[in-house]
Scaffold this active site. Structure first.
Site, mmCIF file in Angstrom:
data_model
loop_
_atom_site.group_PDB
_atom_site.id
_atom_site.type_symbol
_atom_site.label_atom_id
_atom_site.label_comp_id
_atom_site.label_asym_id
_atom_site.label_seq_id
_atom_site.Cartn_x
_atom_site.Cartn_y
_atom_site.Cartn_z
ATOM 1 N N ARG A 58 -11.800 13.939 23.737
ATOM 2 C CA ARG A 58 -12.358 15.387 23.694
ATOM 3 C C ARG A 58 -13.083 15.940 24.130
ATOM 4 O O ARG A 58 -13.042 17.082 24.352
ATOM 5 C CB ARG A 58 -13.368 14.504 21.971
ATOM 6 C CG ARG A 58 -12.434 14.168 20.823
ATOM 7 C CD ARG A 58 -13.342 13.952 19.423
ATOM 8 N NE ARG A 58 -11.845 13.103 18.855
ATOM 9 C CZ ARG A 58 -12.600 12.914 17.367
ATOM 10 N NH1 ARG A 58 -13.644 12.385 17.342
ATOM 11 N NH2 ARG A 58 -11.178 12.171 16.782
ATOM 12 N N LYS A 100 1.050 2.805 4.319
ATOM 13 C CA LYS A 100 1.361 3.562 3.010
ATOM 14 C C LYS A 100 1.853 4.838 2.819
ATOM 15 O O LYS A 100 1.653 5.707 3.532
ATOM 16 C CB LYS A 100 -0.397 4.214 2.265
ATOM 17 C CG LYS A 100 -0.848 2.124 2.255
ATOM 18 C CD LYS A 100 -2.164 2.675 1.531
ATOM 19 C CE LYS A 100 -2.877 1.215 1.599
ATOM 20 N NZ LYS A 100 -3.939 1.310 0.627
ATOM 21 N N GLY A 135 -4.215 9.759 14.144
ATOM 22 C CA GLY A 135 -4.638 8.536 14.800
ATOM 23 C C GLY A 135 -3.830 7.677 15.812
ATOM 24 O O GLY A 135 -3.315 7.294 16.591
ATOM 25 N N GLY A 143 -6.663 13.988 10.808
ATOM 26 C CA GLY A 143 -6.408 14.615 9.877
ATOM 27 C C GLY A 143 -6.367 15.946 8.900
ATOM 28 O O GLY A 143 -5.821 16.746 8.417
HETATM 29 P P1 AMP Z 1 -2.008 5.431 8.654
HETATM 30 O O1 AMP Z 1 -2.924 5.101 8.835
HETATM 31 O O2 AMP Z 1 -0.679 5.399 7.540
HETATM 32 O O3 AMP Z 1 -0.850 5.638 9.311
HETATM 33 O O4 AMP Z 1 -1.174 3.445 9.497
HETATM 34 C C1 AMP Z 1 -1.202 2.981 10.538
HETATM 35 C C2 AMP Z 1 -1.366 1.181 10.415
HETATM 36 O O5 AMP Z 1 -0.148 0.952 8.969
HETATM 37 C C3 AMP Z 1 -1.376 0.709 11.757
HETATM 38 O O6 AMP Z 1 -2.573 -0.012 11.972
HETATM 39 C C4 AMP Z 1 -0.030 -0.436 11.383
HETATM 40 O O7 AMP Z 1 -0.873 -1.941 11.959
HETATM 41 C C5 AMP Z 1 0.318 -0.442 9.884
HETATM 42 N N1 AMP Z 1 1.667 -0.613 9.332
HETATM 43 C C6 AMP Z 1 2.746 -0.824 10.131
HETATM 44 N N2 AMP Z 1 3.798 -1.174 10.054
HETATM 45 C C7 AMP Z 1 2.502 -2.095 8.534
HETATM 46 C C8 AMP Z 1 3.971 -2.723 8.051
HETATM 47 N N3 AMP Z 1 5.008 -2.625 7.586
HETATM 48 N N4 AMP Z 1 2.601 -3.517 6.912
HETATM 49 C C9 AMP Z 1 2.067 -3.417 7.066
HETATM 50 N N5 AMP Z 1 0.510 -2.481 8.358
HETATM 51 C C10 AMP Z 1 2.108 -1.783 9.264
#
Ligand code: AMP
Length: 396
Positions: free
Chosen positions: A35, A198, A354, A377
């Site tokens: 940064r 999610k 991220g 964000g």
């Molecule tokens: P996000 O912050 O929502 O972009 O999520 C990122 C996280 O999603 C990472 O730490 C991944 O390990 C997790 N992730 C990706 N695919 C899966 C999956 N099939 N089941 C559980 N977690 C996952």
């Protein structure tokens, strides 16, 4: 709106909001300087013009006023090294010392102000606090994209005091230009790749992108909510039961808007959430009980690769699987490589959020894609279609 590049800072004191929220170890050494490094061109341009720079930033989340571990003074040695200039420091971001130091600041000099969040007025967007900060400089430059989605005193409110002399720095300009290029001037075919854990964190993005994109490639944990919503069996994969209806509606909306929604045909499954778990391949719609999907399968990789290589604009947010575990990183790695390959063929690719940034860095592909957004964000809110207070304050 003034542009940073064409503005002559000679004889001016530029109040620059940077994002120096860097991680420090227990001995207050910076463990990731990205940064600070990113802000150096903005600082150097002002100094080169003959102006002086007053740097304002937050660091961490101090709860009750000043605290040693959140002091920006820990950044001084590194800042001096990177700019090749002595850097003055005000122990309080407002008040007599800051006033004196800024009043005596000469062209070519840098003054770093202490952590803005030692005052709760910063996050509250307090106008009086903003006016005290504003009184220190002649020009306001916002180069902190990471906090552009917050209407804080130093990121948005302060701009009111510089109706004629406010502008983006290089980082902000590049971020806004790159995201606008994708959201407003995308060359077709436009493909968005969305993964991550999610659906709940991504649904607004998906909704904003339907109507803009030609293809929507879904991966990561969120794919299972879609698969279950469409009648598949997902075993013990991550599912957000309360979003099944919404996932169905999103799928209908995509169809109604001629957006091709891709959901992986196959999945790498495991019998536990662990790198050492037993592994197998499965059709995504027939995952056995007791097994969970942790990466997209080879069939999906092949299909996604083809779509990506035929795209002219690519937006990627979120990993395809649990890429932190070596046994479940193949999907994310292959997608990162396909995005880089498409970019070499002339596509414009924007990576943000991220974990996708972490993935691009992990596979050393940062220089092979068009733009990697630094503002997690802020970038997500921008692609959700929201107006960012830090951006609006400069544009108005
Ligand atoms: P996000 O912050 O929502 O972009 O999520 C990122 C996280 O999603 C990472 O730490 C991944 O390990 C997790 N992730 C990706 N695919 C899966 C999956 N099939 N089941 C559980 N977690 C996952």
């Amino acid at each position: 709106m003034k542009t940073f590049e064409s503005f002559n800072f000679n004889g001016k004191k530029a109040l620059v909001r940077v994002d120096f929220n860097v991680p420090l170890d227990e001995r207050f050494h910076i463990t990731d300087t990205m940064r600070i490094d990113a802000a150096i061109p903005t600082i150097m341009k002002i100094l080169k013009d003959g102006g002086s720079v007053i740097l304002m930033s937050h660091l961490g989340r101090p709860k009750e006023g000043p605290a040693e571990k959140f002091s920006l003074k820990h950044l001084l040695p590194y800042l001096k090294e990177k700019t090749g200039t002595e850097v003055l420091f005000a122990n309080d971001c407002i008040g007599e010392e800051a006033k004196q130091l800024s009043a005596n600041l000469k062209g070519g000099q840098i003054l770093l102000l202490e952590n803005l969040r030692f005052y709760k007025q910063e996050e509250k967007g307090d106008e009086e606090f903003a006016s005290k900060l504003a009184s220190l400089g002649d020009v306001y430059v916002n180069d902190a994209f990471g906090t552009a989605h917050r209407a804080h005193a130093s990121t948005a409110i302060i701009a009111r005091f510089f109706p004629e002399n406010k502008m983006f720095g290089y980082i902000m300009e590049n971020e806004v230009k790159s995201i606008d290029k994708v959201l407003k001037n995308a060359e077709s075919p436009f493909t968005a790749i969305l993964g991550g854990a999610k659906v709940s964190g991504k649904i607004e993005i998906i909704n904003n992108l339907i109507g803009k994109v030609d293809n929507l490639l879904i991966g990561g944990g969120m794919m299972f909510t879609f698969i279950k919503a469409l009648g598949g069996e997902v075993g013990s994969s991550l599912v957000e039961e309360d979003l099944l209806q919404l996932a169905r509606e999103t799928s209908d909306k995509a169809e109604a808007n001629n957006v091709r929604l891709y959901i992986p045909q196959d999945t790498i499954i495991a019998d536990a959430f662990s790198n050492d778990a037993a592994r197998s391949e499965s059709k995504s719609t027939h995952i056995p009980e007791g097994w969970m999907g942790l990466d997209i399968g080879p069939e999906a990789i092949r299909a996604y690769r083809e779509v990506i290589l035929n795209s002219k604009t690519i937006l990627w947010n979120g990993p395809m699987g649990v890429f932190e575990m070596p046994h479940f990183e193949a999907g994310t790695k292959a997608i990162a490589e396909a995005v880089a390959e498409a970019t070499q063929k002339g596509a414009f690719s924007l990576i943000g959020g991220g974990d996708s940034v972490a993935a691009i860095n992990k596979y050393n592909l940062k220089d092979k894609v068009s733009y990697v957004s630094t503002g997690g964000g802020a970038m997500l809110e921008y692609i959700e279609g929201k107006e960012l207070p830090g951006v609006a304050a400069i544009k108005k």
